[in-house]
Design an enzyme around this catalytic site. Structure first.
Site, mmCIF file in Angstrom:
data_model
loop_
_atom_site.group_PDB
_atom_site.id
_atom_site.type_symbol
_atom_site.label_atom_id
_atom_site.label_comp_id
_atom_site.label_asym_id
_atom_site.label_seq_id
_atom_site.Cartn_x
_atom_site.Cartn_y
_atom_site.Cartn_z
ATOM 1 N N GLY A 77 -7.977 -7.292 4.514
ATOM 2 C CA GLY A 77 -8.798 -7.475 5.702
ATOM 3 C C GLY A 77 -8.138 -8.240 6.835
ATOM 4 O O GLY A 77 -8.770 -8.536 7.840
ATOM 5 N N ARG B 114 -2.780 2.837 9.031
ATOM 6 C CA ARG B 114 -3.166 1.578 8.383
ATOM 7 C C ARG B 114 -1.970 0.658 8.247
ATOM 8 O O ARG B 114 -0.853 1.117 8.020
ATOM 9 C CB ARG B 114 -3.694 1.825 6.963
ATOM 10 C CG ARG B 114 -4.952 2.606 6.865
ATOM 11 C CD ARG B 114 -5.192 2.923 5.389
ATOM 12 N NE ARG B 114 -6.063 4.056 5.227
ATOM 13 C CZ ARG B 114 -7.352 3.965 4.926
ATOM 14 N NH1 ARG B 114 -7.910 2.806 4.740
ATOM 15 N NH2 ARG B 114 -8.071 5.047 4.797
ATOM 16 N N LYS C 265 0.831 -1.196 0.000
ATOM 17 C CA LYS C 265 0.000 0.000 0.000
ATOM 18 C C LYS C 265 0.875 1.259 0.000
ATOM 19 O O LYS C 265 0.662 2.188 -0.780
ATOM 20 C CB LYS C 265 -0.898 -0.017 1.238
ATOM 21 C CG LYS C 265 -1.856 1.154 1.290
ATOM 22 C CD LYS C 265 -2.603 1.180 2.618
ATOM 23 C CE LYS C 265 -3.406 -0.080 2.818
ATOM 24 N NZ LYS C 265 -4.794 0.149 3.154
ATOM 25 N N HIS D 145 -6.958 -31.177 7.137
ATOM 26 C CA HIS D 145 -6.501 -32.410 6.492
ATOM 27 C C HIS D 145 -7.272 -32.685 5.205
ATOM 28 O O HIS D 145 -6.693 -32.933 4.147
ATOM 29 C CB HIS D 145 -6.660 -33.581 7.474
ATOM 30 C CG HIS D 145 -6.291 -34.907 6.883
ATOM 31 N ND1 HIS D 145 -7.239 -35.754 6.346
ATOM 32 C CD2 HIS D 145 -5.103 -35.498 6.704
ATOM 33 C CE1 HIS D 145 -6.628 -36.828 5.883
ATOM 34 N NE2 HIS D 145 -5.328 -36.701 6.094
ATOM 35 N N ARG E 25 -3.989 -1.091 -5.948
ATOM 36 C CA ARG E 25 -3.215 -2.337 -5.938
ATOM 37 C C ARG E 25 -3.725 -3.207 -7.084
ATOM 38 O O ARG E 25 -4.834 -2.985 -7.587
ATOM 39 C CB ARG E 25 -3.350 -3.064 -4.607
ATOM 40 C CG ARG E 25 -4.770 -3.454 -4.295
ATOM 41 C CD ARG E 25 -4.882 -4.091 -2.931
ATOM 42 N NE ARG E 25 -6.274 -4.257 -2.582
ATOM 43 C CZ ARG E 25 -6.731 -4.405 -1.350
ATOM 44 N NH1 ARG E 25 -5.909 -4.403 -0.345
ATOM 45 N NH2 ARG E 25 -8.017 -4.572 -1.112
ATOM 46 N N CYS F 239 7.611 -38.097 -16.929
ATOM 47 C CA CYS F 239 6.216 -38.533 -17.011
ATOM 48 C C CYS F 239 5.598 -38.736 -15.636
ATOM 49 O O CYS F 239 4.465 -39.167 -15.520
ATOM 50 C CB CYS F 239 6.101 -39.801 -17.842
ATOM 51 S SG CYS F 239 7.004 -41.169 -17.123
ATOM 52 N N TYR G 125 10.819 -32.741 -23.080
ATOM 53 C CA TYR G 125 9.373 -32.581 -22.899
ATOM 54 C C TYR G 125 8.956 -32.923 -21.471
ATOM 55 O O TYR G 125 9.697 -33.571 -20.739
ATOM 56 C CB TYR G 125 8.602 -33.469 -23.891
ATOM 57 C CG TYR G 125 8.740 -34.945 -23.635
ATOM 58 C CD1 TYR G 125 7.927 -35.595 -22.704
ATOM 59 C CD2 TYR G 125 9.694 -35.703 -24.313
ATOM 60 C CE1 TYR G 125 8.069 -36.951 -22.451
ATOM 61 C CE2 TYR G 125 9.846 -37.060 -24.066
ATOM 62 C CZ TYR G 125 9.027 -37.677 -23.132
ATOM 63 O OH TYR G 125 9.180 -39.003 -22.872
ATOM 64 N N SER H 86 12.998 -41.343 -19.697
ATOM 65 C CA SER H 86 11.851 -40.592 -19.204
ATOM 66 C C SER H 86 11.857 -40.694 -17.681
ATOM 67 O O SER H 86 11.872 -41.796 -17.131
ATOM 68 C CB SER H 86 10.564 -41.170 -19.780
ATOM 69 O OG SER H 86 9.465 -40.540 -19.176
ATOM 70 N N MET I 239 -5.307 -7.368 8.581
ATOM 71 C CA MET I 239 -4.719 -6.588 9.664
ATOM 72 C C MET I 239 -5.547 -5.335 9.907
ATOM 73 O O MET I 239 -6.646 -5.208 9.423
ATOM 74 C CB MET I 239 -3.264 -6.307 9.334
ATOM 75 C CG MET I 239 -2.449 -7.594 9.383
ATOM 76 S SD MET I 239 -0.732 -7.311 9.110
ATOM 77 C CE MET I 239 -0.771 -6.685 7.480
HETATM 78 C C1 PEP Z 1 6.602 -42.685 -12.060
HETATM 79 O O1 PEP Z 1 7.078 -43.476 -11.262
HETATM 80 O O2 PEP Z 1 6.836 -41.458 -12.019
HETATM 81 C C2 PEP Z 1 5.706 -43.148 -13.109
HETATM 82 C C3 PEP Z 1 5.287 -42.327 -14.049
HETATM 83 O O3 PEP Z 1 5.284 -44.416 -13.006
HETATM 84 P P1 PEP Z 1 4.062 -44.883 -12.088
HETATM 85 O O4 PEP Z 1 3.472 -43.652 -11.492
HETATM 86 O O5 PEP Z 1 3.152 -45.595 -12.984
HETATM 87 O O6 PEP Z 1 4.755 -45.747 -11.112
#
Ligand code: PEP
Ligand code: MG
Length: 876
Positions: A87, A78, A8, A438, A322, A824, A844, A756, A89
């Site tokens: 809101g 302020r 502010k 949780h 802001r 992956c 990738y 991968s 403080m």
């Molecule tokens: C991994 O282990 O990151 C993976 C893609 O294989 P999975 O989750 O199938 O074990």
């Protein structure tokens, strides 16, 4: 200078610098606040003297004097955190008023009633904020006066009434604090500063910081500013506005104001404010100045602004600006519009959209046109919507979930013991607990809709029902409800949902992102529906096709079980022969949908017991059958299966007989899968469809594991080529998902065409955490206690897992330049992790289809930020 002056304060200074009308003031820095805590909640030495000195300058600027009964300077005090915490403080207005100065204010304003009203507001705010007196006690006195005078509204009270109210307030102040209301403005000021510093650590500020991951060590600044009055008459007003519509993004001033009112009246909702467009008719010149100011502010900040203003006797004052908070929809539209208006660059536009915004838009949503019977509201703890039968017990949720029923788990609150029920449920609803409870944390982690802290629900576990308090609505176990985790709504019955789609501004922004990013984005998909969605959402291939899901289908599981139960190689091969055409069909469909794009197909990974029934349940069934003199043949069959289940039992299946270890023990399984892949490839190639299969071996930790499995795959390719007379391309690579693979990447690269990173398993094996146990039992406590900054299964752990990835990338590419490397694990769709993947040079990232747009955006943001581009006001 936000970190020093607070958001502010910095913006007030900046508005002053660009020549906007801002009431003059001084700022106590965040450093002073932090020192205040270092000195055990005492002002740091010298601070008071400096404040007094600068007050002198302020007095010169304003021509008024603090505490002067003839010409008093009145100020607002302020808080102003570095990151806006709306809101959270405290604020005190009209400071400097006392029994003497109030008379002068009455004289200069020519309105005694007004001055007394300011004074009673000041005593109320000061009493509340600085001394902790509960607001309702002040209200009680005010209501008493109104009743006495039969006045429905505050403005019907006279100066004399206010005098009585003030006397009552002062008496209350004395009773509650044991001292009289302070008359010395300097004392008032330092008490207020003390309270603002203290408010940095009030409960709601601490919780807000926790939810929004704001550091506790930033501290708050204190803004002390000359008061301007929006309540001096009908040529005065006060209001709040957004420079564009914060819910739709439309480029139109959006806000409201109240004539003859002070700031908090607008928010308090006592009188109904007027839409900002009305100001054009009521005060055309001021409106024009205000509208021009908004344009100037947007140009200056290059972002949509949320402003507060006051008009004092026809003169406009800007009190705050802001960056405005906005919905996902608005964020998208504003970013796209501002790029098109030439206000910001595409790079800046890309940084304006938070990945969390996309997350919101990409969940299944309730059809906006649907008529809803909303029965309760709670906290919007995890976005997305779900319908299902109400269950009150995690075991039951699991049981029904496994039977294919859709359920909503309803609990007062959840504990780690409920995790299996949460996994099985479509959505979670709790009557207690906040945004960090949780249920909320776990549901967000799993991407499940969750409404929590829905306090109007009275849950009765014994009767297996909940009542909605103050209504006669009773929902019983098995009744259908829906929850909207983005709106925090609980709805009776099932509601129509819509799948997310990419169009309009979202599409526009994603196309810009694609032009900017350098890392590829693929999807994890193992069926035709997901593959189609992956393409629609812009995936450039499949980075992980898990083949075990194909084995799980109800019509196949008996054949898979037959294969597992086989005692001899011949029997196993016979079962596998039945699976071959089915697998070939799966691959044919997916490869065809993904024509011209690479598809990484992973050979079987999970331990075999996952395809067999649960041992304990089986034992119970057998006992029951025996007790009821059941069919001996059936008993015998079940006993054979149980024997197998027991023989396959592992102490720690995650580290057990799975992945390539399985492929080495039963090479015929991998051979069948390789044959299915290549036969589908040959078939499609013959049909003129270009397909790019990449065969992937899971869980390799040693080069020899890859060598031995690869030989089988290559031989199978050669065989299929020979049999079909069709030539085709393919590659064979491996997942890097155990530390040893990363550490010996140079060796492994010699045999692999690609890597991968399976960061789900790599995180498990690097930390030595079993994911389900960790997330169910202790991880959320780790995050709460700041032992770990985030759940490492959600946000990639750069320090440990990331280091192994770096080693693997470096060594792998040294051994084999140009080695294609992707990720992956689920981190492939999380923005912070995508940035890391970009920085270490992966080719990738691959993630679930719904997260592909997030990955596209995050990849572009990573590139833009890496280029040293510093945004003026990006939110990410
Ligand atoms: C991994 O282990 O990151 C993976 C893609 O294989 P999975 O989750 O199938 O074990
Ligand atoms: Mg894995």
């Amino acid at each position: 200078m936000k970190s020093l002056l607070g958001g502010k304060g910095a913006n007030l200074c900046e508005m002053t610098n660009i020549g906007l009308p801002v009431p003059p003031g001084i700022i106590i820095t965040t450093e002073a606040c932090n020192e205040f805590y270092d000195y055990d909640r005492r002002f740091p030495p010298g601070m008071e003297d400096q404040v007094k000195e600068k007050l002198g300058v302020l007095e010169q600027d304003t021509g008024k004097k603090f505490g002067d009964p003839k010409n008093p300077l009145l100020v607002s005090v302020r808080s102003g955190a570095v990151i806006s915490m709306p809101g959270m403080m405290d604020t005190v207005l009209n400071l400097g008023l006392n029994d003497e100065t109030v008379a002068e204010l009455a004289k200069s304003a020519n309105d005694e009633r007004f001055a007394l009203d300011c004074y009673r507001r000041f005593i109320n705010m000061f009493g509340g904020v600085v001394m902790g007196i509960e607001h309702h006690k002040f209200e009680h006195i005010l209501d008493g006066q109104k009743k006495k005078k039969d006045a429905a509204f505050d403005h019907l009270l006279t100066a004399e009434d206010w005098r009585e109210v003030i006397a009552g307030y002062k008496k209350l102040f004395e009773e509650e604090t044991g001292r009289s209301f302070p008359q010395d403005p300097m004392e008032q000021l330092f008490m207020a500063v003390y309270a603002v510093f203290n408010s940095w650590n009030n409960d709601r500020a601490i919780v807000y910081r926790k939810i929004n991951k704001i550091s506790d060590s930033l501290g708050t600044a204190v803004n002390i500013q000359m008061m301007v009055f929006g309540n001096l008459g009908n040529d005065c007003a006060t209001g709040v506005a957004f420079t564009r519509n914060p819910s739709t993004g439309e480029n139109l001033l959006y806000g409201e104001y109240l004539i003859n009112a002070q700031g908090e009246d607008v928010v308090a909702g006592i009188r109904t404010p007027m839409p900002i467009s009305k100001l054009k008719d009521e005060m055309p010149a001021v409106y024009q100045q205000f509208a021009d100011t908004c344009i100037l502010l947007e140009k200056h900040y290059q972002n949509m602004q949320d402003v507060e203003f006051t008009i004092e006797r026809g003169k406009l004052f800007m009190l705050q600006t802001r960056n405005g908070k906005r919905t996902a929809q608005a964020a998208m539209k504003i970013a796209a519009d501002m790029v098109k208006e030439g206000l910001i660059s595409k790079e800046e536009g890309i940084l304006r959209v938070e990945p969390a915004h996309l997350d919101n838009l990409l969940h299944r949503r309730i059809d906006p046109g649907a008529k809803l019977d909303v029965i309760a509201k709670g906290l919007p703890a995890s976005p997305g919507a779900a319908s299902g039968k109400v269950v009150f017990d995690a075991d039951e949720a699991e049981k029904l979930g496994n039977d294919g029923e859709k359920v909503i788990l309803v609990r007062t609150e959840t504990t780690p013991d409920d995790i299996h029920g949460i996994v099985a449920a479509q959505g979670i609803l709790t009557s207690r607990g906040g945004m960090t409870s949780h249920a909320a944390v776990v549901a967000r982690g799993m991407g499940k809709p969750c409404v929590c802290g829905c306090e109007t629900l009275a849950i009765d576990y014994v009767a297996q029902e909940f009542k909605v308090k103050n209504t006669d609505i009773i929902i019983k176990k098995g009744d259908l409800i829906s929850i909207d985790g983005a709106a925090g709504q609980v709805i009776k019955g099932e509601v129509p949902m819509i799948d997310p789609e990419i169009s309009g501004e979202l599409q526009e922004i994603l196309v810009w992102a694609d032009h900017l990013r350098t890392i590829g984005v693929r999807a994890n998909a193992d069926n035709p529906t997901d593959s189609t969605r992956a393409r629609e959402f812009g995936a450039e291939g499949i980075g992980l096709c898990r083949t075990e899901h194909m084995f799980m289908a109800p019509d196949r599981i008996p054949v898979v079980q037959e294969m597992i139960m086989s005692d001899t190689l011949e029997e196993r091969e016979a079962a596998l022969a039945k699976l071959l055409p089915v697998q070939q069909g799966d691959f044919y469909e997916i490869l065809k949908i993904m024509r011209d794009l690479p598809v990484t197909i992973r050979l079987l990974d999970p331990p075999l017991h996952e395809f067999l029934p649960n041992g304990e349940e089986l034992a119970i069934e057998i006992t029951k059958l025996r007790a009821t003199n059941g069919d001996p043949k059936e008993i015998e069959e079940k006993e054979t299966i149980l024997k197998k289940v027991r023989s396959l039992h592992e102490f720690n299946p995650m580290l057990g007989h799975r992945g390539c270890r399985l492929g080495i023990s039963f090479p015929e399984i991998y051979k069948m899968q390789a044959r299915a892949i290549f036969q589908a490839t040959a078939q499609l190639t013959k049909e003129g469809v270009r397909v790019i299969p990449e065969v992937e071996i899971p869980l390799v930790g040693d080069i020899n594991e890859l060598k031995i499995t690869r030989v089988d795959v290559d031989e199978m390719a050669a065989q299929v080529k020979k049999e079909t007379g069709v030539d085709f391309e393919y590659s064979v690579g491996t997942m890097i998902e155990v530390p040893r693979a990363a550490l010996t990447a140079a060796e492994i690269a010699a045999e692999a065409d690609f890597f991968s990173f399976g960061t789900n398993d790599l995180t498990q094996t690097t930390f030595g955490f079993s994911r389900d146990d960790a997330e169910g039992k202790f991880l959320h406590e780790y995050v709460e206690k700041k032992i770990l900054p985030d759940d490492p299964f959600v946000v990639l752990d750069r320090k440990g897992v990331g280091k192994l990835m770096k080693i693997a990338v470096e060594e792998g590419r040294n051994a084999k330049p140009g080695l294609v490397i992707g990720i992956c694990g689920e981190h492939g769709g999380e923005a912070n992790s995508v940035e890391f993947c970009h920085l270490v040079g992966l080719d990738y990232v691959s993630c679930s289809p719904f997260r592909v747009p997030i990955a596209r955006l995050a990849a572009a943001q990573a590139k833009v930020k890496q280029g040293g581009y510093i945004s003026k006001s990006a939110t990410v």
